[in-house]
Design a protein around this motif. Sequence first.
Motif, mmCIF file in Angstrom:
data_model
loop_
_atom_site.group_PDB
_atom_site.id
_atom_site.type_symbol
_atom_site.label_atom_id
_atom_site.label_comp_id
_atom_site.label_asym_id
_atom_site.label_seq_id
_atom_site.Cartn_x
_atom_site.Cartn_y
_atom_site.Cartn_z
ATOM 1 N N TYR A 191 0.853 -1.193 0.000
ATOM 2 C CA TYR A 191 0.000 0.000 0.000
ATOM 3 C C TYR A 191 0.885 1.238 0.000
ATOM 4 C CZ TYR A 191 -4.067 -2.945 0.847
ATOM 5 O OH TYR A 191 -5.068 -3.888 0.727
ATOM 6 N N ALA A 192 1.128 1.786 -1.197
ATOM 7 C CA ALA A 192 2.074 2.892 -1.346
ATOM 8 C C ALA A 192 1.618 4.157 -0.639
ATOM 9 C CB ALA A 192 2.297 3.192 -2.830
ATOM 10 N N GLU A 193 0.318 4.325 -0.489
ATOM 11 C CA GLU A 193 -0.200 5.520 0.180
ATOM 12 C C GLU A 193 -0.773 5.196 1.557
ATOM 13 O OE1 GLU A 193 -1.458 8.938 -2.628
ATOM 14 O OE2 GLU A 193 -2.590 7.192 -3.307
ATOM 15 N N GLY A 194 -0.321 4.095 2.127
ATOM 16 C CA GLY A 194 -0.750 3.742 3.475
ATOM 17 C C GLY A 194 -1.953 2.827 3.489
ATOM 18 N N GLY A 195 -2.066 2.054 4.563
ATOM 19 C CA GLY A 195 -3.190 1.129 4.708
ATOM 20 C C GLY A 195 -2.708 -0.311 4.669
ATOM 21 N N GLY A 196 -3.663 -1.202 4.496
ATOM 22 C CA GLY A 196 -3.347 -2.613 4.385
ATOM 23 C C GLY A 196 -3.101 -3.337 5.687
ATOM 24 N N HIS A 197 -3.373 -2.693 6.821
ATOM 25 C CA HIS A 197 -3.036 -3.286 8.118
ATOM 26 C C HIS A 197 -3.849 -4.541 8.425
ATOM 27 C CE1 HIS A 197 -0.418 0.037 9.239
ATOM 28 N NE2 HIS A 197 -1.314 0.833 8.700
ATOM 29 N N THR A 198 -5.000 -4.680 7.812
ATOM 30 C CA THR A 198 -5.821 -5.867 8.086
ATOM 31 C C THR A 198 -5.692 -6.928 6.994
ATOM 32 O OG1 THR A 198 -7.769 -4.922 6.992
ATOM 33 C CG2 THR A 198 -7.502 -4.484 9.355
ATOM 34 N N THR A 199 -4.787 -6.721 6.040
ATOM 35 C CA THR A 199 -4.670 -7.645 4.919
ATOM 36 C C THR A 199 -3.355 -8.415 4.973
ATOM 37 O OG1 THR A 199 -3.607 -6.053 3.431
ATOM 38 C CG2 THR A 199 -6.015 -6.070 3.485
ATOM 39 N N PHE A 200 -3.353 -9.586 4.347
ATOM 40 C CA PHE A 200 -2.110 -10.327 4.162
ATOM 41 C C PHE A 200 -2.194 -11.138 2.877
ATOM 42 C CE2 PHE A 200 -4.827 -12.904 6.916
ATOM 43 C CZ PHE A 200 -4.721 -14.197 6.417
ATOM 44 N N ARG A 201 -1.018 -11.322 2.247
ATOM 45 C CA ARG A 201 -0.943 -12.064 0.992
ATOM 46 C C ARG A 201 -0.551 -13.510 1.242
ATOM 47 N NH1 ARG A 201 3.730 -11.116 -3.411
ATOM 48 N NH2 ARG A 201 4.734 -12.628 -1.996
ATOM 49 N N LEU A 202 -1.172 -14.399 0.486
ATOM 50 C CA LEU A 202 -0.855 -15.823 0.528
ATOM 51 C C LEU A 202 -0.400 -16.280 -0.850
ATOM 52 C CD1 LEU A 202 -3.981 -16.984 2.552
ATOM 53 C CD2 LEU A 202 -1.619 -17.172 3.356
ATOM 54 N N ASN A 203 0.695 -17.033 -0.889
ATOM 55 C CA ASN A 203 1.190 -17.638 -2.119
ATOM 56 C C ASN A 203 0.801 -19.114 -2.128
ATOM 57 O OD1 ASN A 203 3.745 -19.486 -2.940
ATOM 58 N ND2 ASN A 203 3.358 -17.918 -4.468
ATOM 59 N N PHE A 204 0.229 -19.574 -3.236
ATOM 60 C CA PHE A 204 -0.208 -20.971 -3.296
ATOM 61 C C PHE A 204 0.601 -21.797 -4.301
ATOM 62 C CE2 PHE A 204 -3.171 -18.317 -5.818
ATOM 63 C CZ PHE A 204 -2.935 -18.804 -7.088
ATOM 64 N N SER A 205 1.659 -21.206 -4.867
ATOM 65 C CA SER A 205 2.397 -21.911 -5.907
ATOM 66 C C SER A 205 3.575 -22.717 -5.382
ATOM 67 C CB SER A 205 2.917 -20.913 -6.953
ATOM 68 O OG SER A 205 3.847 -20.018 -6.381
ATOM 69 N N THR A 206 4.049 -22.430 -4.180
ATOM 70 C CA THR A 206 5.297 -23.020 -3.704
ATOM 71 C C THR A 206 5.098 -24.327 -2.952
ATOM 72 O OG1 THR A 206 6.177 -20.778 -3.489
ATOM 73 C CG2 THR A 206 7.391 -22.533 -2.395
ATOM 74 N N ALA A 207 4.070 -24.377 -2.113
ATOM 75 C CA ALA A 207 3.885 -25.513 -1.209
ATOM 76 C C ALA A 207 3.163 -26.677 -1.894
ATOM 77 C CB ALA A 207 3.092 -25.065 0.018
ATOM 78 N N THR A 208 3.385 -27.870 -1.370
ATOM 79 C CA THR A 208 2.649 -29.049 -1.816
ATOM 80 C C THR A 208 1.260 -29.047 -1.172
ATOM 81 O OG1 THR A 208 3.406 -30.408 0.026
ATOM 82 C CG2 THR A 208 4.810 -30.341 -1.951
ATOM 83 N N GLU A 209 0.397 -29.954 -1.642
ATOM 84 C CA GLU A 209 -0.946 -30.047 -1.064
ATOM 85 C C GLU A 209 -0.875 -30.372 0.427
ATOM 86 O OE1 GLU A 209 -4.055 -32.112 -3.358
ATOM 87 O OE2 GLU A 209 -2.561 -32.277 -4.966
ATOM 88 N N GLU A 210 0.025 -31.277 0.827
ATOM 89 C CA GLU A 210 0.158 -31.620 2.235
ATOM 90 C C GLU A 210 0.687 -30.435 3.037
ATOM 91 O OE1 GLU A 210 0.261 -33.688 5.883
ATOM 92 O OE2 GLU A 210 -0.899 -33.903 4.034
ATOM 93 N N GLU A 211 1.649 -29.711 2.491
ATOM 94 C CA GLU A 211 2.163 -28.531 3.181
ATOM 95 C C GLU A 211 1.090 -27.463 3.318
ATOM 96 O OE1 GLU A 211 6.916 -28.701 1.987
ATOM 97 O OE2 GLU A 211 5.467 -27.809 0.594
ATOM 98 N N ILE A 212 0.237 -27.328 2.329
ATOM 99 C CA ILE A 212 -0.861 -26.367 2.429
ATOM 100 C C ILE A 212 -1.807 -26.778 3.555
ATOM 101 C CG2 ILE A 212 -2.917 -25.477 1.261
ATOM 102 C CD1 ILE A 212 -1.270 -25.509 -1.345
ATOM 103 N N ARG A 213 -2.129 -28.059 3.631
ATOM 104 C CA ARG A 213 -3.029 -28.530 4.690
ATOM 105 C C ARG A 213 -2.436 -28.250 6.072
ATOM 106 N NH1 ARG A 213 -3.575 -32.420 8.129
ATOM 107 N NH2 ARG A 213 -1.662 -33.467 7.445
ATOM 108 N N VAL A 214 -1.169 -28.611 6.275
ATOM 109 C CA VAL A 214 -0.523 -28.401 7.565
ATOM 110 C C VAL A 214 -0.328 -26.915 7.831
ATOM 111 C CG1 VAL A 214 1.588 -28.799 8.897
ATOM 112 C CG2 VAL A 214 0.627 -30.649 7.504
ATOM 113 N N GLY A 215 0.125 -26.184 6.817
ATOM 114 C CA GLY A 215 0.397 -24.764 6.998
ATOM 115 C C GLY A 215 -0.836 -23.957 7.309
#
Length: 392
Positions: free
Chosen positions: A355-379
Amino acid sequence: MNYQFARRLDAAPESFLDRLFAVSRDPEIISFAGGLPMTSLIDVAGIRDAAAAVFADEGEAALQYTTTDGYLPLREYIAGRYRSRLGLPATAGEIRITNGSQQCLDLIAKIFVDPSTVVGMEQPGYLGAIEAFSYYQPRIKTVQVTEESPDMKAFSTLCREEKPVFFYGIPNFQNPSGTAYSDAARRTCAEICQETETIFYEDDAFGELAFDGRPRMPVKKYAPECGVMSGSFSKTVSPGMRIGWVYAPGPVIERFDAVRQAADLHPNALSQAVMHRYLTTHDYDGHLRQVRRVYETNCRQMCDLLDDLLTDITHTTPEGGMFMLATMPEGKDSMALFHACLAEKVAVLPGVPFYAEGGGHTTFRLNFSTATEEEIRVGMTRLARAYRNSNR
């Protein structure tokens, strides 16, 4: 020693990228924070064979200095793919190879941005672009991104009143939200850019990762002279080879060549030759279909687990790419969640840096390309526990 560093260094925000890569290297942490493709999908054998063929056929040339514009056969391949996939009248002369598409951000800013120049961006927007542009001390003005477009009224007002030198956007499966512009939004953006002579800098790092395999027409299709596009093989073949490119009108390419030569003379000759050999001797489209299948499966699984385990959190539902954006209720804090997650050996990326002009304190990004299906379940189970602990 009193080092006299340039004042422009003070203009850049604190970088989160180093922390991301450090987290990604910790084998005990399941990371949803980075932007890495799945390691097991990198065609090591195919790239090894391509490298061996390059050394056998053109080893001396591939290890020598080369031209600033990049390996001509690779530029012709990229231009041909633009013509066949998207109907764009691209030529090799309009393509320049770069050290990943990240280098495009720096070099495009270098040729367009003076201190206090207005640059337009999406909000939230790619943190790597915010960091790259900030060193040139622009005034960054943002437009909120919705599920299928930028806020078009705000985009029009920005272009007409603030007159940005360019607007940087990711129409295909945006980083960090994973959302994509509708075709109507792309056409409207193009119309506004033509009317106001605003460059639309279109980062298309994820265009080949649509789960349905259907090409989305770029803004440049509808406003050719206003369009500067960048692309990359980092998300589809290998990030370590650092092969990206820019596709731009002739006057932009001429200036791009000048600053590129001053920066590093030319792109990596060996990597370019190996990449071209790989693309022309292996089934690239078949490889992409496999990558899309895996990423779609991972994305759907992550969305389902978010809905099941974190019922008061909303999230985007991507149709391609590598990321989604989650939003917590007001009063929650993504930095507190970030630290709670690390204690549980899972990582997410707080939304604030996007957020270049501020904000985003209640948001977070998730990446789904790196982990395996089992890692996603555990993570995701660990994430749910960290979320409860961080908000007590």
